[in-house]
Design an enzyme around this catalytic site. Structure first.
Site, PDB file in Angstrom:
ATOM      1  N   GLU A  34       0.839  -1.195   0.000  1.00 40.07           N
ATOM      2  CA  GLU A  34       0.000   0.000   0.000  1.00 40.07           C
ATOM      3  C   GLU A  34       0.885   1.259   0.000  1.00 40.07           C
ATOM      4  OE1 GLU A  34      -2.991   0.757  -0.358  1.00 40.07           O
ATOM      5  OE2 GLU A  34      -3.429   2.597   0.749  1.00 40.07           O
ATOM      6  N   ASP A  36       3.963   1.431  -1.140  1.00 43.65           N
ATOM      7  CA  ASP A  36       4.610   1.518  -2.448  1.00 43.65           C
ATOM      8  C   ASP A  36       3.655   2.095  -3.500  1.00 43.65           C
ATOM      9  OD1 ASP A  36       6.958   0.482  -1.435  1.00 43.65           O
ATOM     10  OD2 ASP A  36       6.558  -1.570  -2.060  1.00 43.65           O
ATOM     11  N   SER A  81      18.831   5.039  -0.404  1.00 40.02           N
ATOM     12  CA  SER A  81      17.837   3.986  -0.586  1.00 40.02           C
ATOM     13  C   SER A  81      18.072   3.350  -1.964  1.00 40.02           C
ATOM     14  CB  SER A  81      16.445   4.620  -0.488  1.00 40.02           C
ATOM     15  OG  SER A  81      15.465   3.643  -0.622  1.00 40.02           O
ATOM     16  N   LEU A  82      17.088   2.664  -2.488  1.00 39.57           N
ATOM     17  CA  LEU A  82      17.194   2.064  -3.825  1.00 39.57           C
ATOM     18  C   LEU A  82      15.937   2.404  -4.601  1.00 39.57           C
ATOM     19  CD1 LEU A  82      18.297  -1.583  -2.903  1.00 39.57           C
ATOM     20  CD2 LEU A  82      19.653   0.029  -4.260  1.00 39.57           C
ATOM     21  N   GLU A 113      21.881  -9.623  -6.029  1.00 37.89           N
ATOM     22  CA  GLU A 113      21.871  -9.964  -4.602  1.00 37.89           C
ATOM     23  C   GLU A 113      20.436 -10.096  -4.107  1.00 37.89           C
ATOM     24  OE1 GLU A 113      23.997  -6.749  -2.689  1.00 37.89           O
ATOM     25  OE2 GLU A 113      25.542  -6.743  -4.228  1.00 37.89           O
ATOM     26  N   LYS A 115      17.372  -9.156  -1.799  1.00 37.93           N
ATOM     27  CA  LYS A 115      17.030  -7.934  -1.054  1.00 37.93           C
ATOM     28  C   LYS A 115      16.472  -8.343   0.301  1.00 37.93           C
ATOM     29  CE  LYS A 115      14.851  -3.467  -1.299  1.00 37.93           C
ATOM     30  NZ  LYS A 115      14.067  -3.556  -0.066  1.00 37.93           N
ATOM     31  N   LYS A 290      23.098  -4.495  -9.199  1.00 34.76           N
ATOM     32  CA  LYS A 290      24.028  -3.363  -9.107  1.00 34.76           C
ATOM     33  C   LYS A 290      25.008  -3.449 -10.274  1.00 34.76           C
ATOM     34  CE  LYS A 290      23.727  -3.484  -4.104  1.00 34.76           C
ATOM     35  NZ  LYS A 290      24.348  -3.894  -2.840  1.00 34.76           N
TER      36      LYS A 290
HETATM   37  P1  NAD Z   1      14.126  -0.153   0.201  1.00 35.85           P
HETATM   38  O1  NAD Z   1      13.935  -1.104   1.311  1.00 35.85           O
HETATM   39  O2  NAD Z   1      13.187  -0.235  -0.927  1.00 35.85           O
HETATM   40  O3  NAD Z   1      15.619  -0.270  -0.379  1.00 35.85           O
HETATM   41  C1  NAD Z   1      16.793   0.191   0.268  1.00 35.85           C
HETATM   42  C2  NAD Z   1      17.213  -0.684   1.399  1.00 35.85           C
HETATM   43  O4  NAD Z   1      17.288  -2.036   0.980  1.00 35.85           O
HETATM   44  C3  NAD Z   1      18.614  -0.414   1.904  1.00 35.85           C
HETATM   45  O5  NAD Z   1      18.648   0.687   2.768  1.00 35.85           O
HETATM   46  C4  NAD Z   1      18.935  -1.691   2.606  1.00 35.85           C
HETATM   47  O6  NAD Z   1      18.518  -1.616   3.937  1.00 35.85           O
HETATM   48  C5  NAD Z   1      18.070  -2.729   1.917  1.00 35.85           C
HETATM   49  N1  NAD Z   1      18.801  -3.804   1.244  1.00 35.85           N
HETATM   50  C6  NAD Z   1      18.528  -5.125   1.411  1.00 35.85           C
HETATM   51  N2  NAD Z   1      19.330  -5.885   0.687  1.00 35.85           N
HETATM   52  C7  NAD Z   1      20.178  -5.047   0.024  1.00 35.85           C
HETATM   53  C8  NAD Z   1      21.243  -5.246  -0.882  1.00 35.85           C
HETATM   54  N3  NAD Z   1      21.594  -6.473  -1.283  1.00 35.85           N
HETATM   55  N4  NAD Z   1      21.898  -4.158  -1.351  1.00 35.85           N
HETATM   56  C9  NAD Z   1      21.539  -2.909  -0.983  1.00 35.85           C
HETATM   57  N5  NAD Z   1      20.511  -2.651  -0.108  1.00 35.85           N
HETATM   58  C10 NAD Z   1      19.841  -3.706   0.377  1.00 35.85           C
HETATM   59  O7  NAD Z   1      14.143   1.282   0.658  1.00 35.85           O
HETATM   60  P2  NAD Z   1      13.863   1.921   2.038  1.00 35.85           P
HETATM   61  O8  NAD Z   1      14.073   3.352   1.795  1.00 35.85           O
HETATM   62  O9  NAD Z   1      14.621   1.264   3.132  1.00 35.85           O
HETATM   63  O10 NAD Z   1      12.383   1.582   2.327  1.00 35.85           O
HETATM   64  C11 NAD Z   1      11.372   1.811   1.435  1.00 35.85           C
HETATM   65  C12 NAD Z   1      10.473   0.633   1.529  1.00 35.85           C
HETATM   66  O11 NAD Z   1      10.143   0.388   2.903  1.00 35.85           O
HETATM   67  C13 NAD Z   1       9.189   0.892   0.823  1.00 35.85           C
HETATM   68  O12 NAD Z   1       9.264   0.502  -0.525  1.00 35.85           O
HETATM   69  C14 NAD Z   1       8.231   0.063   1.618  1.00 35.85           C
HETATM   70  O13 NAD Z   1       8.278  -1.260   1.100  1.00 35.85           O
HETATM   71  C15 NAD Z   1       8.812   0.089   3.018  1.00 35.85           C
HETATM   72  N6  NAD Z   1       8.130   1.106   3.848  1.00 35.85           N
HETATM   73  C16 NAD Z   1       6.942   0.756   4.335  1.00 35.85           C
HETATM   74  C17 NAD Z   1       6.233   1.652   5.111  1.00 35.85           C
HETATM   75  C18 NAD Z   1       4.904   1.235   5.667  1.00 35.85           C
HETATM   76  O14 NAD Z   1       4.241   2.064   6.299  1.00 35.85           O
HETATM   77  N7  NAD Z   1       4.489   0.009   5.461  1.00 35.85           N
HETATM   78  C19 NAD Z   1       6.759   2.925   5.387  1.00 35.85           C
HETATM   79  C20 NAD Z   1       7.996   3.238   4.875  1.00 35.85           C
HETATM   80  C21 NAD Z   1       8.677   2.325   4.089  1.00 35.85           C
END
Ligand code: NAD
Length: 331
Positions: A34, A36, A81-82, A113, A115, A290
């Site tokens: 939701e 996303d 972030s990614l 890799e 996630k 990457k």
């Molecule tokens: P993200 O989780 O989409 O991607 C970045 C993160 O991925 C990095 O900081 C790292 O922690 C992680 N990661 C895991 N494996 C990795 C790898 N092999 N290489 C590099 N990074 C890796 O981004 P984000 O900014 O941490 O979070 C955004 C996501 O978090 C959103 O897409 C959502 O899914 C979730 N979110 C949910 C809510 C909610 O209310 N449900 C709120 C905020 C964020």
């Protein structure tokens, strides 16, 4: 103010609230799918109306503000972030953007890799000893959690060998393997305590404890996936090779990390891991691609909240809104 502008402001406000609940309180109220969906709507509207873009929009920011109960740690290099893709078409568009920015159609090698669904941490080693650990926080300032991280058995307090740089910042994900998560929730249920909604929240809640004795009892694990600040000579010319060096120093690297050729290789990697997702001993929410060659990474650079040389390929959501709303959270 017209309807579109009003929608942009409403989405920003909603997403800021969700960010606070997720990153600061470790207690989300909506499933990631939701979140996303709303974020993608916001990004699409902002792209269609660049005149309303605002650097304080959640689409431009990383994570959440660090909590003041922990000491502040300024990251020497930002922890970003990614960006995401959700389909093969979006992956094709990602590869096309890379080719066009690099001005070449030469095939690109990717380090692929899993996630991991946990919490990003930065580990600083000085002369091979762990001296500081921090969360990502808002990307430029994180929370100092050194004592808590010292209790995680997978994280070496001293690096093996002696050919490491005098100062080395390692980045990776602290996560809770599924078996440990189930065991912990069963024990909590038996005592009538609150259970964690999912391993990600369990990992984040366990790591951001004020008492490291609590963290020590939690079944946390760690895989590293990159480096930040490295003093002296670069560790290598390719991301995959750098991960192998980290492994040689005793830092855990996921055995699922693979080097693949172009988009076709990425798709093959994605399909293989997606197929085995339920048999992995930890939860993942996708895979990450990457650009392997650091010289190409440098040419591609960054945007506000993410590198241009990497993307996450998210898996279909497993978590249902009903499941999340029916569970009480524990931090
Ligand atoms: P993200 O989780 O989409 O991607 C970045 C993160 O991925 C990095 O900081 C790292 O922690 C992680 N990661 C895991 N494996 C990795 C790898 N092999 N290489 C590099 N990074 C890796 O981004 P984000 O900014 O941490 O979070 C955004 C996501 O978090 C959103 O897409 C959502 O899914 C979730 N979110 C949910 C809510 C909610 O209310 N449900 C709120 C905020 C964020």
């Amino acid at each position: 103010m017209n309807d579109t502008q009003a929608r942009i402001l409403a989405l920003r406000e909603q997403l800021d609230t969700y960010n606070e609940q997720y990153y600061v309180a470790d207690a989300p109220t909506v499933p990631d799918v939701e979140y996303d969906r709303l974020m993608r709507e916001l990004i699409a509207l902002e792209q269609a109306h660049p005149e309303w873009l605002d650097s304080s929009s959640p689409s431009q920011k990383v994570g959440g503000a660090p909590v003041s109960a922990f000491p502040e740690v300024r990251h020497a290099l930002p922890m970003l972030s990614l960006d995401n893709v959700f389909s093969d078409d979006e992956l094709a568009a990602f590869e096309k953007r890379l080719h066009s920015r690099l001005g070449s159609d030469a095939p690109i090698e990717f380090c692929c890799e899993p996630k991991l669904d946990g919490l990003a941490v930065s580990l600083l080693y000085e002369r091979g000893r762990l001296v500081q650990a921090a969360t990502r926080g808002d990307g430029s300032t994180g929370e100092g959690i050194t004592e808590n991280v010292r209790t995680i058995k997978a994280i070496p307090l001293r690096l093996r060998g002696d050919d490491w740089p005098a100062r080395l910042e390692v980045r990776g994900e602290v996560f809770m393997p599924s078996a440990g998560f189930e065991r912990m929730n069963e024990a909590a249920r038996a005592c009538g305590d609150k259970v964690f909604a999912n391993p990600r929240n369990a990992a984040a809640g366990s790591l951001r404890q004020l008492d490291s004795r609590v963290t020590a009892k939690r079944p946390l694990a760690f895989y590293c996936y990159g480096v930040g600040l490295v003093e002296g000579e670069p560790l290598g010319e390719r991301h995959f090779d750098i991960l192998q060096r980290l492994k040689g120093w005793g830092l855990p690297v996921s055995p699922e990390v693979k080097r693949m050729q172009g988009r076709a290789g990425c798709e093959q990697y994605h399909d293989d891991i997606l197929h085995r997702r339920d048999r992995l001993p930890y939860e993942i929410d996708g895979v990450v691609y990457k650009v392997d060659e650091l010289a190409l990474q440098e040419r591609l650079g960054f945007v506000a909240r993410a590198p241009r040389w990497a993307t996450a390929h998210k898996f279909p959501a497993q978590e249902e809104l009903t499941r999340l709303l029916n569970v009480e959270f524990q931090v």
